[in-house]
Design an enzyme around this catalytic site. Structure first.
Site, PDB file in Angstrom:
ATOM      1  N   ARG A 114     -38.274  16.201 -23.539  1.00  0.00           N
ATOM      2  CA  ARG A 114     -39.518  16.964 -23.324  1.00  0.00           C
ATOM      3  C   ARG A 114     -39.923  17.876 -24.477  1.00  0.00           C
ATOM      4  O   ARG A 114     -39.060  18.441 -25.149  1.00  0.00           O
ATOM      5  CB  ARG A 114     -39.373  17.805 -22.048  1.00  0.00           C
ATOM      6  CG  ARG A 114     -39.303  16.949 -20.804  1.00  0.00           C
ATOM      7  CD  ARG A 114     -38.967  17.741 -19.550  1.00  0.00           C
ATOM      8  NE  ARG A 114     -38.953  16.856 -18.383  1.00  0.00           N
ATOM      9  CZ  ARG A 114     -37.933  16.054 -18.050  1.00  0.00           C
ATOM     10  NH1 ARG A 114     -36.827  16.033 -18.776  1.00  0.00           N
ATOM     11  NH2 ARG A 114     -38.024  15.258 -16.991  1.00  0.00           N
TER      12      ARG A 114
ATOM     13  N   HIS B 163     -40.710  11.963 -23.494  1.00  0.00           N
ATOM     14  CA  HIS B 163     -40.413  10.677 -24.149  1.00  0.00           C
ATOM     15  C   HIS B 163     -41.566  10.110 -24.967  1.00  0.00           C
ATOM     16  O   HIS B 163     -41.880   8.912 -24.875  1.00  0.00           O
ATOM     17  CB  HIS B 163     -39.949   9.663 -23.099  1.00  0.00           C
ATOM     18  CG  HIS B 163     -38.649  10.000 -22.436  1.00  0.00           C
ATOM     19  ND1 HIS B 163     -37.665  10.748 -23.040  1.00  0.00           N
ATOM     20  CD2 HIS B 163     -38.158   9.693 -21.197  1.00  0.00           C
ATOM     21  CE1 HIS B 163     -36.629  10.881 -22.219  1.00  0.00           C
ATOM     22  NE2 HIS B 163     -36.902  10.262 -21.091  1.00  0.00           N
TER      23      HIS B 163
ATOM     24  N   HIS C 109     -32.399   4.586 -24.194  1.00  0.00           N
ATOM     25  CA  HIS C 109     -32.394   5.044 -22.801  1.00  0.00           C
ATOM     26  C   HIS C 109     -31.735   4.022 -21.868  1.00  0.00           C
ATOM     27  O   HIS C 109     -32.245   3.770 -20.765  1.00  0.00           O
ATOM     28  CB  HIS C 109     -33.826   5.344 -22.369  1.00  0.00           C
ATOM     29  CG  HIS C 109     -33.955   6.423 -21.341  1.00  0.00           C
ATOM     30  ND1 HIS C 109     -33.285   6.381 -20.136  1.00  0.00           N
ATOM     31  CD2 HIS C 109     -34.663   7.572 -21.333  1.00  0.00           C
ATOM     32  CE1 HIS C 109     -33.612   7.456 -19.434  1.00  0.00           C
ATOM     33  NE2 HIS C 109     -34.432   8.198 -20.136  1.00  0.00           N
TER      34      HIS C 109
ATOM     35  N   GLU D  33     -27.922   9.782 -23.506  1.00  0.00           N
ATOM     36  CA  GLU D  33     -28.933   9.657 -24.557  1.00  0.00           C
ATOM     37  C   GLU D  33     -28.559  10.586 -25.703  1.00  0.00           C
ATOM     38  O   GLU D  33     -28.715  11.803 -25.599  1.00  0.00           O
ATOM     39  CB  GLU D  33     -30.301  10.029 -23.999  1.00  0.00           C
ATOM     40  CG  GLU D  33     -30.745   9.168 -22.836  1.00  0.00           C
ATOM     41  CD  GLU D  33     -31.696   9.921 -21.916  1.00  0.00           C
ATOM     42  OE1 GLU D  33     -32.812  10.219 -22.342  1.00  0.00           O
ATOM     43  OE2 GLU D  33     -31.305  10.236 -20.780  1.00  0.00           O
TER      44      GLU D  33
HETATM   45  C1  BGC Z   1     -34.846  12.719 -18.602  1.00  0.00           C
HETATM   46  C2  BGC Z   1     -35.120  12.708 -17.132  1.00  0.00           C
HETATM   47  C3  BGC Z   1     -36.107  11.626 -16.831  1.00  0.00           C
HETATM   48  C4  BGC Z   1     -35.532  10.315 -17.315  1.00  0.00           C
HETATM   49  C5  BGC Z   1     -36.472   9.157 -17.124  1.00  0.00           C
HETATM   50  C6  BGC Z   1     -34.285  11.408 -18.985  1.00  0.00           C
HETATM   51  O1  BGC Z   1     -34.071  11.374 -20.363  1.00  0.00           O
HETATM   52  O2  BGC Z   1     -33.991  13.767 -18.984  1.00  0.00           O
HETATM   53  O3  BGC Z   1     -35.607  13.959 -16.689  1.00  0.00           O
HETATM   54  O4  BGC Z   1     -36.394  11.548 -15.472  1.00  0.00           O
HETATM   55  O5  BGC Z   1     -35.231  10.413 -18.673  1.00  0.00           O
HETATM   56  O6  BGC Z   1     -37.687   9.419 -17.685  1.00  0.00           O
END
Ligand code: BGC
Length: 385
Positions: A113, A138, A211, A350
């Site tokens: 974020r 993201h 991811h 990640e």
């Molecule tokens: C985030 C989560 C999110 C997920 C899927 C992760 O990297 O920290 O908050 O829900 O990604 O978007």
């Protein structure tokens, strides 16, 4: 595979080798790695999308599509030598086009974020589209995970290189950013090595990660609460209720975020600790020990599934790791084989710079300037015992 499918796969492989020899990266001794190329369908934009499968003689196979530079499947043996696919995903391209969970994707331009969808460089403020409450998550509305990448094979067939040009102003970010992500499956080791390289023509920020959602018992095979995790980190970055770091670096000691000794993921996940309440479980950035003292590629995390005996070690050159315990998975998106992936059906590790770094001068920097080359490496290493 039917004989017809086999013949098609072989033809595709030969065609791909043809492309390789044109690119001049085919060794005269023959290929060390095997890459099979097949069609993964046509994107809504009309672009033809491919699926590349890398395999080695140690029983590991990784399928990657150039839609989002996404890891679609990752097969590794258990302690009895039986392979299973240990990542969540979809059988079809459409699944990835419509998906919202970033299964297996390359995430960018900024992973995790950015608070308030804003940051400044040299006094100039950049405003990004918000796609997660008041924040940008993201990379924005159409992140790198939804882009069509170019793929070529390299390193004697052991690597697949994906490249993408993110133009100046895309999703609000400044500068033309040229990104390369190389996925390597060594012939003699069960590991997926990911190398990220990027250059820009204007000052910009970036945070690239993969991811993948892992379930070492095999995707769709229950939840990951019994998996045992170790994180090589003594501190984490606490967040507010919108999951933006407050700027504090807090000791994990005495909190349910202490994974300095191997602990089952489910053991403390439901404790009434404010950070777990905010994340609906684990969804935090750990400050890797390497960020504090070591340089180069070092061990960040270890996850072990006692049932199958599969173990994953994550090594990285990055300063942080976001351990996300799949809290927002709710079974609504049907995955491979039409399986419903419920809450905590997988976990993500990640490797990254810390979330919202552009707004926290005390965090390791994410600024990339023209004339410098960004490079980062992460290794997902598998074994079984
Ligand atoms: C985030 C989560 C999110 C997920 C899927 C992760 O990297 O920290 O908050 O829900 O990604 O978007």
């Amino acid at each position: 595979m039917t004989a017809k499918q086999n013949a098609r796969a072989l033809l595709c492989a030969l065609l791909f080798v043809g492309e390789l020899s044109l690119a001049g990266s085919l060794s005269s001794q023959g290929m060390r790695g095997i890459i099979r190329k097949e069609s993964f369908g046509k994107a809504a934009s009309g672009a033809r999308i491919d699926l590349y499968t890398l395999s080695n003689k140690k029983g590991m196979e990784v399928a990657i599509t150039n839609f989002g530079a996404t890891v679609v499947a990752l097969k590794v043996p258990d302690r009895a030598g039986k392979a299973a696919d240990v990542v969540l995903g979809f059988d079809t391209l459409e699944g990835y086009e419509n998906g919202t969970a970033y299964f297996g994707a390359t995430v960018g331009r900024y992973g995790n974020r950015i608070g308030g969808g804003q940051f400044s460089i040299d006094g100039k403020t950049y405003t990004l589209p918000k796609n997660n409450g008041n924040n940008t998550l993201h990379g924005g509305i159409v992140g790198f995970n939804k882009k069509v990448w170019k793929a070529i094979a390299a390193k004697d067939g052991e690597s697949l290189e994906m490249s993408y040009l993110s133009v100046d102003g895309e999703e609000g970010f400044p500068g033309n950013l040229s990104v390369k992500v190389a996925f390597t499956l060594p012939a003699d080791r069960n590991e997926l090595k990911i190398d990220y390289t990027a250059t820009t023509d204007q000052d910009t920020v970036l945070n690239l990660t993969n991811h993948s959602y892992f379930n070492l018992a095999g995707e769709g095979n229950g939840d990951i609460l019994d998996h045992v995790l170790m994180l090589h980190a003594k501190r984490f970055t606490p967040v507010d209720k919108t999951l933006i770091p407050t700027g504090e670096l807090r000791d994990v000691a005495g909190t349910p975020l202490d994974f300095t000794t191997a602990t089952a993921i489910g053991k403390r996940i439901s404790e009434n600790y404010e950070q777990l309440v905010f994340g609906k479980g684990y969804d935090h950035n750990w400050v890797l020990a390497r960020a504090e003292s070591e340089k180069g590629l070092t061990l960040a995390a270890e996850a072990y599934d006692p049932k199958s005996g599969r173990k994953l070690e994550v090594l990285t050159t990055e300063p942080g790791v976001q351990f996300y315990s799949g809290n927002f998975l709710d079974g609504s998106a049907k995955g491979k084989g039409n399986k419903a992936y419920g809450q905590r059906a997988a976990f993500c590790l990640e490797t990254q710079h810390f979330p919202d770094s552009p707004n926290h001068p005390n965090f390791p920097g994410t600024l990339l300037k023209p004339n410098s080359v960004f490079h980062s490496q992460t290794v997902f290493r598998f074994s079984a015992k």
